[in-house]
Motif scaffolding. Sequence first.
Motif, PDB file in Angstrom:
ATOM      1  N   PRO A   1     117.882  33.205  10.026  1.00  0.00           N
ATOM      2  CA  PRO A   1     118.731  32.352   9.180  1.00  0.00           C
ATOM      3  C   PRO A   1     117.959  31.321   8.362  1.00  0.00           C
ATOM      4  O   PRO A   1     118.386  30.939   7.279  1.00  0.00           O
ATOM      5  CB  PRO A   1     119.659  31.675  10.202  1.00  0.00           C
ATOM      6  N   LEU A   2     116.808  30.878   8.872  1.00  0.00           N
ATOM      7  CA  LEU A   2     116.010  29.898   8.139  1.00  0.00           C
ATOM      8  C   LEU A   2     115.202  30.531   7.008  1.00  0.00           C
ATOM      9  O   LEU A   2     114.576  29.817   6.217  1.00  0.00           O
ATOM     10  CB  LEU A   2     115.084  29.146   9.095  1.00  0.00           C
ATOM     11  N   GLY A   3     115.229  31.856   6.914  1.00  0.00           N
ATOM     12  CA  GLY A   3     114.556  32.526   5.815  1.00  0.00           C
ATOM     13  C   GLY A   3     115.092  32.087   4.462  1.00  0.00           C
ATOM     14  O   GLY A   3     114.352  32.012   3.480  1.00  0.00           O
ATOM     15  N   ALA A   4     116.397  31.787   4.401  1.00  0.00           N
ATOM     16  CA  ALA A   4     117.006  31.340   3.149  1.00  0.00           C
ATOM     17  C   ALA A   4     116.588  29.926   2.773  1.00  0.00           C
ATOM     18  O   ALA A   4     116.885  29.473   1.662  1.00  0.00           O
ATOM     19  CB  ALA A   4     118.528  31.413   3.270  1.00  0.00           C
ATOM     20  N   CYS A   5     115.896  29.224   3.690  1.00  0.00           N
ATOM     21  CA  CYS A   5     115.543  27.817   3.465  1.00  0.00           C
ATOM     22  C   CYS A   5     114.050  27.589   3.309  1.00  0.00           C
ATOM     23  O   CYS A   5     113.626  26.451   3.104  1.00  0.00           O
ATOM     24  CB  CYS A   5     116.044  26.970   4.635  1.00  0.00           C
ATOM     25  N   VAL A   6     113.230  28.643   3.424  1.00  0.00           N
ATOM     26  CA  VAL A   6     111.780  28.420   3.492  1.00  0.00           C
ATOM     27  C   VAL A   6     111.225  27.780   2.219  1.00  0.00           C
ATOM     28  O   VAL A   6     110.193  27.098   2.275  1.00  0.00           O
ATOM     29  CB  VAL A   6     111.012  29.733   3.793  1.00  0.00           C
ATOM     30  N   ASP A   7     111.877  27.977   1.085  1.00  0.00           N
ATOM     31  CA  ASP A   7     111.371  27.354  -0.141  1.00  0.00           C
ATOM     32  C   ASP A   7     111.610  25.851  -0.175  1.00  0.00           C
ATOM     33  O   ASP A   7     111.141  25.159  -1.099  1.00  0.00           O
ATOM     34  CB  ASP A   7     112.012  28.010  -1.368  1.00  0.00           C
ATOM     35  N   ASP A   8     112.329  25.329   0.824  1.00  0.00           N
ATOM     36  CA  ASP A   8     112.521  23.886   0.967  1.00  0.00           C
ATOM     37  C   ASP A   8     111.748  23.323   2.158  1.00  0.00           C
ATOM     38  O   ASP A   8     111.913  22.154   2.496  1.00  0.00           O
ATOM     39  CB  ASP A   8     114.014  23.567   1.152  1.00  0.00           C
ATOM     40  N   ILE A   9     110.899  24.142   2.794  1.00  0.00           N
ATOM     41  CA  ILE A   9     110.223  23.748   4.030  1.00  0.00           C
ATOM     42  C   ILE A   9     108.709  23.746   3.839  1.00  0.00           C
ATOM     43  O   ILE A   9     108.149  24.646   3.200  1.00  0.00           O
ATOM     44  CB  ILE A   9     110.592  24.701   5.189  1.00  0.00           C
ATOM     45  N   ALA A  10     108.053  22.744   4.427  1.00  0.00           N
ATOM     46  CA  ALA A  10     106.595  22.716   4.532  1.00  0.00           C
ATOM     47  C   ALA A  10     106.224  22.951   5.991  1.00  0.00           C
ATOM     48  O   ALA A  10     106.579  22.143   6.867  1.00  0.00           O
ATOM     49  CB  ALA A  10     106.039  21.382   4.054  1.00  0.00           C
ATOM     50  N   PHE A  11     105.563  24.071   6.262  1.00  0.00           N
ATOM     51  CA  PHE A  11     105.123  24.398   7.624  1.00  0.00           C
ATOM     52  C   PHE A  11     103.717  23.845   7.850  1.00  0.00           C
ATOM     53  O   PHE A  11     102.848  23.930   6.983  1.00  0.00           O
ATOM     54  CB  PHE A  11     105.101  25.914   7.830  1.00  0.00           C
ATOM     55  N   ILE A  12     103.501  23.286   9.041  1.00  0.00           N
ATOM     56  CA  ILE A  12     102.185  22.769   9.425  1.00  0.00           C
ATOM     57  C   ILE A  12     101.752  23.534  10.672  1.00  0.00           C
ATOM     58  O   ILE A  12     102.316  23.352  11.759  1.00  0.00           O
ATOM     59  CB  ILE A  12     102.240  21.256   9.699  1.00  0.00           C
ATOM     60  N   HIS A  13     100.763  24.402  10.512  1.00  0.00           N
ATOM     61  CA  HIS A  13     100.398  25.337  11.582  1.00  0.00           C
ATOM     62  C   HIS A  13      99.175  24.908  12.379  1.00  0.00           C
ATOM     63  O   HIS A  13      98.738  25.656  13.261  1.00  0.00           O
ATOM     64  CB  HIS A  13     100.153  26.725  10.988  1.00  0.00           C
ATOM     65  N   ASN A  14      98.610  23.745  12.099  1.00  0.00           N
ATOM     66  CA  ASN A  14      97.404  23.327  12.828  1.00  0.00           C
ATOM     67  C   ASN A  14      97.637  22.054  13.632  1.00  0.00           C
ATOM     68  O   ASN A  14      96.741  21.230  13.786  1.00  0.00           O
ATOM     69  CB  ASN A  14      96.224  23.153  11.870  1.00  0.00           C
ATOM     70  N   MET A  15      98.856  21.897  14.159  1.00  0.00           N
ATOM     71  CA  MET A  15      99.155  20.756  15.019  1.00  0.00           C
ATOM     72  C   MET A  15      98.404  20.874  16.344  1.00  0.00           C
ATOM     73  O   MET A  15      98.260  21.972  16.893  1.00  0.00           O
ATOM     74  CB  MET A  15     100.655  20.696  15.317  1.00  0.00           C
ATOM     75  N   VAL A  16      97.942  19.750  16.864  1.00  0.00           N
ATOM     76  CA  VAL A  16      97.325  19.731  18.188  1.00  0.00           C
ATOM     77  C   VAL A  16      97.928  18.590  18.997  1.00  0.00           C
ATOM     78  O   VAL A  16      98.370  17.580  18.452  1.00  0.00           O
ATOM     79  CB  VAL A  16      95.792  19.559  18.123  1.00  0.00           C
ATOM     80  N   SER A  17      97.942  18.770  20.314  1.00  0.00           N
ATOM     81  CA  SER A  17      98.368  17.721  21.237  1.00  0.00           C
ATOM     82  C   SER A  17      97.164  17.278  22.057  1.00  0.00           C
ATOM     83  O   SER A  17      96.114  17.928  22.049  1.00  0.00           O
ATOM     84  CB  SER A  17      99.481  18.231  22.153  1.00  0.00           C
ATOM     85  N   THR A  18      97.326  16.185  22.768  1.00  0.00           N
ATOM     86  CA  THR A  18      96.250  15.701  23.641  1.00  0.00           C
ATOM     87  C   THR A  18      96.512  16.048  25.096  1.00  0.00           C
ATOM     88  O   THR A  18      95.716  15.689  25.962  1.00  0.00           O
ATOM     89  CB  THR A  18      96.091  14.172  23.504  1.00  0.00           C
ATOM     90  N   THR A  19      97.618  16.741  25.374  1.00  0.00           N
ATOM     91  CA  THR A  19      97.983  17.049  26.749  1.00  0.00           C
ATOM     92  C   THR A  19      98.846  18.298  26.799  1.00  0.00           C
ATOM     93  O   THR A  19      99.599  18.575  25.863  1.00  0.00           O
ATOM     94  CB  THR A  19      98.731  15.871  27.401  1.00  0.00           C
ATOM     95  N   GLY A  20      98.735  19.029  27.906  1.00  0.00           N
ATOM     96  CA  GLY A  20      99.582  20.192  28.124  1.00  0.00           C
ATOM     97  C   GLY A  20     100.616  19.955  29.202  1.00  0.00           C
ATOM     98  O   GLY A  20     101.211  20.911  29.712  1.00  0.00           O
TER      99      GLY A  20
END
Length: 457
Positions: free
Chosen positions: A92-111
Motif C-alpha cells: 500500500p505504501l508503494g503509492a506514496c514512495v514519491d513523497d518518502i525519503a528512505f534512510i537505509h544506513n541507520m545505526v543504533s548503539t545497542t541491541g
Amino acid sequence: MLHQAAEGAGAVKVLHHPPKARRVVQLFMAGGASHMDLWDHKPMLEKHHGEEADFGEPVEAFQDGLGPWMKSPFAFAPYGQAGKMLSEVVQPLGACVDDIAFIHNMVSTTGVHSQATYLQATGFQLPGFPGMGSWVSYGLGAITDNLPTFVVLPDHRGFASNGPKNWASAFLPASAQGTAIFPQRENAIEDLQARADFVTEQGDRAGLSLLKRLNSQYSAQRAEDSRLDARIRSYELAARLQLSAPEALDLSQEPAHVMKMYGLDRLGATYPSEINPAEEAEYFGRKCLIARRLLERGVRFVQVWSGNDNSFPRRNWDSHEDIARDHGPLARGMAVGAAALLKDLKQSGMLDDTIVLWTTEFGRMPSTQGSTGRDHNPFVFTNWLSGGGIQGGISHGASDVWGYKPLDRDNPTQVYDIHATILHLLGIDHRRLTVRNNGIDRRLTDVHGHVIHQILA
C-alpha cells in the motif's frame, strides 16, 4: 537558549529560522522491524540463500542468529518514478514512495530492546530523559488550548519496552509529557469522565467552587511557588478535554471511502486468535485516522505505536522465530494505515507542514535464527520520513550488500541526525534548545547530531 519568539501559548523562545513544518507524527514499530524484509531489497541474499553466512569479520549476535544467509520470504517490486523496491507486505505504501525519503544506513548503539527504544524515543539509551515529543512541546508550545500538545496512541495490547517512560517529560515541565489515548477502549482517556453513580452536576459545581477558594488562599500565601498554577492549568485542560476529546475520537462522521482507506470498513468484525492482516489494519488504521483528526484540531506531536513488549504469540516486530508469520500481518496492517495517513494529509494540504517519521528500535540480521527467524541487528536499519520540507522519492545512505552494516561505515546516520533534522524543519537549531539539569545543559541530541541536508526539499 535563543530569544526569538516561538509560536504557541507557553512556548520557549527557540525559533532559529522560519519553520517548514508545524506538526510531527512518529510511527514507532516496537520490537525491531526488519529492513531487508520491508524496504531494503537485497538481491545477494536471494542469490546466496541457504549458504553459510560469511560476514568476513567477528559478529556479535544478540542471541543465536548466525545461521545461513536468509532471503526475504516476501517478493519485492518497483514503485514510484524512481522504481523504489518495496516488499509485497508494504505494497500500500508503494503509492506514496514519491513523497518518502528512505534512510537505509541507520545505526543504533545497542541491541537491547529497552535501551534501543529509549534511544529512538528520547535520544538517550538510559531512563530519565524527555521524549522527542516533549522537547517539541516544550520548545514550540501549544497550537490549541483544547487538546494536549503531545498525544501518544499506544498499541491496544499493551505498552512497548519502557512503557510511559518513552514519552515522559523527565526534567522538562510536566505539561510537556505525552498524554496517552487508547482509541480502542471504551474509556479512551483514563479518569476523564466521572463513572460513579453518586456524582452529580450540582455536586461537581460545588466541589469546584470549594477548590477554587482553597487554591486562591494557597496561592496568596505562596506567590513564589509555581507548582500549584501548573497543576491548575493541567486540570483546566482536562476539563476542556471532556468536550474536545470525545469529538476528536468520534469517527462516525467520517465518509465511508475514508474509513475504507484506513482499513476500517469491517468495524465490529470478529478475528481469529492468530495474528492476521485485517485485524492489524483495523487497529493501526484507527490510530492513524485518529492521528489525522488530532493534527487538524491542533495537536502538535502524535506518536503512534505498533507492537507491545515481548508478547507470545508475537504481537510485535521481534521476529526471532518466524519472519513471515509475524512481520507479514503486522506490516500489511501498518502499511494500510500509514499509506492512508500520508494520502489523507496530502489531499488536505497538511502534509506540506507535517513531518511523518517511521522508525523502529533496530533492524534484523541477514542470517537466520532457527530456520525462519532473524536476530537483532543494531548495526544497520531503515527509517523513512515524509512531508514538512522532506524531499520525496529518494533513498539516502545505503546498507551493504547483505544488509548487515552501512555500506560507508565511517558515515552512518544516527538517531541524533533524525532528531536534528526534524527540529531544523520545525525552525529549531537542535544545539540551542537546551535545559540545564544536574549541572549539565541537556538537549535532545546530546552532544551529537547533524541536519541531513541531502533529504531536504
